[in-house]
Scaffold this active site. Structure first.
Site, mmCIF file in Angstrom:
data_model
loop_
_atom_site.group_PDB
_atom_site.id
_atom_site.type_symbol
_atom_site.label_atom_id
_atom_site.label_comp_id
_atom_site.label_asym_id
_atom_site.label_seq_id
_atom_site.Cartn_x
_atom_site.Cartn_y
_atom_site.Cartn_z
ATOM 1 N N CYS A 110 0.814 -1.214 0.000
ATOM 2 C CA CYS A 110 0.000 0.000 0.000
ATOM 3 C C CYS A 110 0.851 1.269 0.000
ATOM 4 O O CYS A 110 0.327 2.367 -0.164
ATOM 5 C CB CYS A 110 -0.940 0.006 1.195
ATOM 6 N N HIS A 257 -3.354 6.832 2.171
ATOM 7 C CA HIS A 257 -3.843 5.490 1.857
ATOM 8 C C HIS A 257 -5.176 5.245 2.569
ATOM 9 O O HIS A 257 -5.320 5.506 3.750
ATOM 10 C CB HIS A 257 -2.795 4.460 2.285
ATOM 11 N N ASN A 287 -10.171 -0.684 0.539
ATOM 12 C CA ASN A 287 -8.724 -0.510 0.490
ATOM 13 C C ASN A 287 -8.222 -1.042 -0.852
ATOM 14 O O ASN A 287 -8.208 -2.244 -1.074
ATOM 15 C CB ASN A 287 -8.103 -1.273 1.674
HETATM 16 N N1 ACO Z 1 -17.584 -9.024 10.454
HETATM 17 C C1 ACO Z 1 -17.956 -9.248 11.720
HETATM 18 N N2 ACO Z 1 -17.074 -9.511 12.696
HETATM 19 C C2 ACO Z 1 -15.763 -9.516 12.384
HETATM 20 C C3 ACO Z 1 -15.315 -9.291 11.066
HETATM 21 C C4 ACO Z 1 -16.290 -9.037 10.094
HETATM 22 N N3 ACO Z 1 -15.978 -8.799 8.809
HETATM 23 N N4 ACO Z 1 -13.972 -9.363 11.048
HETATM 24 C C5 ACO Z 1 -13.594 -9.629 12.309
HETATM 25 N N5 ACO Z 1 -14.669 -9.732 13.122
HETATM 26 C C6 ACO Z 1 -14.708 -9.992 14.550
HETATM 27 C C7 ACO Z 1 -13.455 -10.624 15.056
HETATM 28 O O1 ACO Z 1 -13.498 -12.038 14.896
HETATM 29 C C8 ACO Z 1 -13.469 -10.223 16.523
HETATM 30 O O2 ACO Z 1 -14.346 -11.071 17.215
HETATM 31 P P1 ACO Z 1 -13.992 -11.554 18.722
HETATM 32 O O3 ACO Z 1 -13.932 -10.285 19.513
HETATM 33 O O4 ACO Z 1 -15.123 -12.446 19.026
HETATM 34 O O5 ACO Z 1 -12.658 -12.222 18.589
HETATM 35 C C9 ACO Z 1 -14.105 -8.840 16.503
HETATM 36 O O6 ACO Z 1 -14.799 -8.755 15.250
HETATM 37 C C10 ACO Z 1 -13.106 -7.710 16.603
HETATM 38 O O7 ACO Z 1 -12.049 -7.930 15.657
HETATM 39 P P2 ACO Z 1 -10.789 -7.005 15.593
HETATM 40 O O8 ACO Z 1 -9.837 -7.570 14.599
HETATM 41 O O9 ACO Z 1 -10.295 -6.728 16.966
HETATM 42 O O10 ACO Z 1 -11.454 -5.667 15.003
HETATM 43 P P3 ACO Z 1 -10.783 -4.267 14.754
HETATM 44 O O11 ACO Z 1 -11.571 -3.236 15.437
HETATM 45 O O12 ACO Z 1 -9.319 -4.308 14.996
HETATM 46 O O13 ACO Z 1 -11.031 -4.061 13.198
HETATM 47 C C11 ACO Z 1 -9.796 -4.120 11.136
HETATM 48 C C12 ACO Z 1 -10.431 -4.942 12.257
HETATM 49 C C13 ACO Z 1 -10.882 -3.347 10.433
HETATM 50 C C14 ACO Z 1 -9.135 -5.081 10.177
HETATM 51 C C15 ACO Z 1 -8.764 -3.148 11.738
HETATM 52 O O14 ACO Z 1 -7.937 -3.832 12.638
HETATM 53 C C16 ACO Z 1 -7.912 -2.466 10.712
HETATM 54 O O15 ACO Z 1 -8.372 -1.653 9.943
HETATM 55 N N6 ACO Z 1 -6.589 -2.734 10.732
HETATM 56 C C17 ACO Z 1 -5.662 -2.052 9.824
HETATM 57 C C18 ACO Z 1 -5.699 -2.630 8.462
HETATM 58 C C19 ACO Z 1 -4.818 -1.812 7.558
HETATM 59 O O16 ACO Z 1 -4.666 -0.634 7.711
HETATM 60 N N7 ACO Z 1 -4.181 -2.427 6.605
HETATM 61 C C20 ACO Z 1 -3.370 -1.601 5.739
HETATM 62 C C21 ACO Z 1 -2.456 -2.329 5.047
HETATM 63 S S1 ACO Z 1 -3.181 -3.467 3.926
HETATM 64 C C22 ACO Z 1 -1.891 -3.908 2.847
HETATM 65 O O17 ACO Z 1 -0.803 -3.439 2.959
HETATM 66 C C23 ACO Z 1 -2.136 -4.959 1.825
#
Ligand code: ACO
Length: 330
Positions: A110, A257, A287
């Site tokens: 990214c 990004h 994304n």
């Molecule tokens: N729908 C419903 N529930 C979900 C989903 C979904 N799609 N995905 C995960 N959950 C659940 C998880 O299993 C977890 O359940 P649990 O509490 O029972 O274990 C709960 O939701 C919370 O999950 P988290 O991973 O803690 O959620 P978070 O608030 O961290 O959000 C996210 C996840 C959106 C992926 C976030 O962490 C994020 O944006 N991270 C950064 C990603 C990023 O910036 N990437 C950039 C680089 S990408 C690249 O370089 C290719």
């Protein structure tokens, strides 16, 4: 020595898209979860028989048209991508008629677009090339495991391109006023994508739970990447500002990004930028990896928001881990 200037921008995304409600039928998720955690409402994905290069070509043509530059006058094509149709390289050089150009792919996830833009500027400043086409594009829908709700809801496909040329005014300042880039290989464990079936040989005809079965291509420890992003983006922008010898208040726009609205908000807050100065189109595209910055830039320029001379803080971050920021004059 020559100074670079940005003279054109263009973008292209597939027509096919998936809403959050469409994804509710693929994995255990909800529109509400996706919107509140990420800000994403829909994402465009390659359709059957469609390739990433097609969108690279369209975005390149649009950017060249805005610049008023013929493809045969392009000296260098840089294609920033982590999901090429062909791992030997993406051949949009031939397809747009850039027959005098050197062309190569550049991979920094990214962060790829900003890395490629900075690379283009170095060639121009060195006097090696005068006109560079920088394309950023990804088709992560071809790589994502459509059974993994933690990642499949995040990504969308598309391309964006900018044309960078040597400023005929030899006294002019370059368009990249300052930049800061880096990497942390230790962070590879948090985010990676092992290769399986690229765009020319997809494992399925699009996003179905059975396509890509037996492959879990993209792995992401979401919270670790989130923390990394929230920590790194403001630091990268601060670093680029310091190199540009500018203060925060010199920034007109944040075009970073598009990974998560919460990360965008955190960066804007640190910069003291009001929401209307932050270009966000994440809700419509998800994304799009290396495409997200030029895609957002294209919309903001064509929409009349970003004007010639405006100063833009750009920041890319992602797998590697990698990060790249620049203060850029449009
Ligand atoms: N729908 C419903 N529930 C979900 C989903 C979904 N799609 N995905 C995960 N959950 C659940 C998880 O299993 C977890 O359940 P649990 O509490 O029972 O274990 C709960 O939701 C919370 O999950 P988290 O991973 O803690 O959620 P978070 O608030 O961290 O959000 C996210 C996840 C959106 C992926 C976030 O962490 C994020 O944006 N991270 C950064 C990603 C990023 O910036 N990437 C950039 C680089 S990408 C690249 O370089 C290719």
């Amino acid at each position: 020595s020559a100074a670079e200037m940005l003279v054109g921008v263009g973008s292209s995304v597939p027509e096919t898209y998936l809403t959050n409600h469409d994804l509710e039928r693929l994995v255990e998720t909800s529109d509400e979860w996706i919107v509140t955690r990420t800000g994403i409402r829909k994402r465009h994905v390659l359709g059957k028989g469609e390739t990433l290069a097609q969108h690279g070509i369209t975005s390149a043509k649009r950017a060249l048209e805005m610049a008023g530059i013929a493809a045969e006058d392009v000296d260098l094509v840089l294609f920033a991508t982590s999901s090429p149709d062909d791992v030997f390289g993406s051949a949009c050089q031939a397809a747009i008629g850039a027959r005098h150009a050197v062309a190569f792919d550049l991979t920094a996830a990214c962060s790829g677009f900003v890395v490629a833009l900075v690379t283009a500027a170095q060639y121009i400043r060195a006097g090696t090339f005068r006109t560079v086409l920088v394309v950023g594009g990804d088709a992560l829908s071809r790589f994502v495991d459509w059974r993994d709700r933690g990642t499949c809801i995040l990504f969308g496909d598309g391309c964006g391109a900018v044309v960078v040329t040597a400023n005929p005014d030899s006294e002019a300042q370059g368009a990249i006023l300052g930049m800061e880039m880096g990497s942390d290989g230790e962070g590879h464990k948090h985010l990676h994508c092992t290769y399986a079936g690229g765009g020319l040989k997809p494992l399925g005809d699009g996003p179905t739970p059975s396509s890509h079965a037996a492959y879990s291509n993209i792995y992401m420890a979401g919270q670790d990447v989130f923390k990394f992003a929230v920590r790194t983006v403001p630091a990268v922008i601060d670093g680029a500002l310091a190199k540009a010898n500018l203060q925060k208040d010199a920034v007109d726009w944040l075009v970073m990004h598009q990974a998560n609205q919460r990360i965008l908000d955190a960066a804007a807050q640190r910069l003291g930028l009001p929401a209307d100065r932050v270009v966000s189109n994440l809700s419509q595209y998800g994304n799009t990896s290396a495409a997200s910055i030029p895609l957002a830039l294209d919309e903001a320029v064509r929409g009349g928001r970003i004007q010639k001379g405006d100063k833009i803080a750009m920041a890319g971050f992602g797998a590697g881990l990698t990060w790249a920021g620049a203060i850029v004059r449009w």
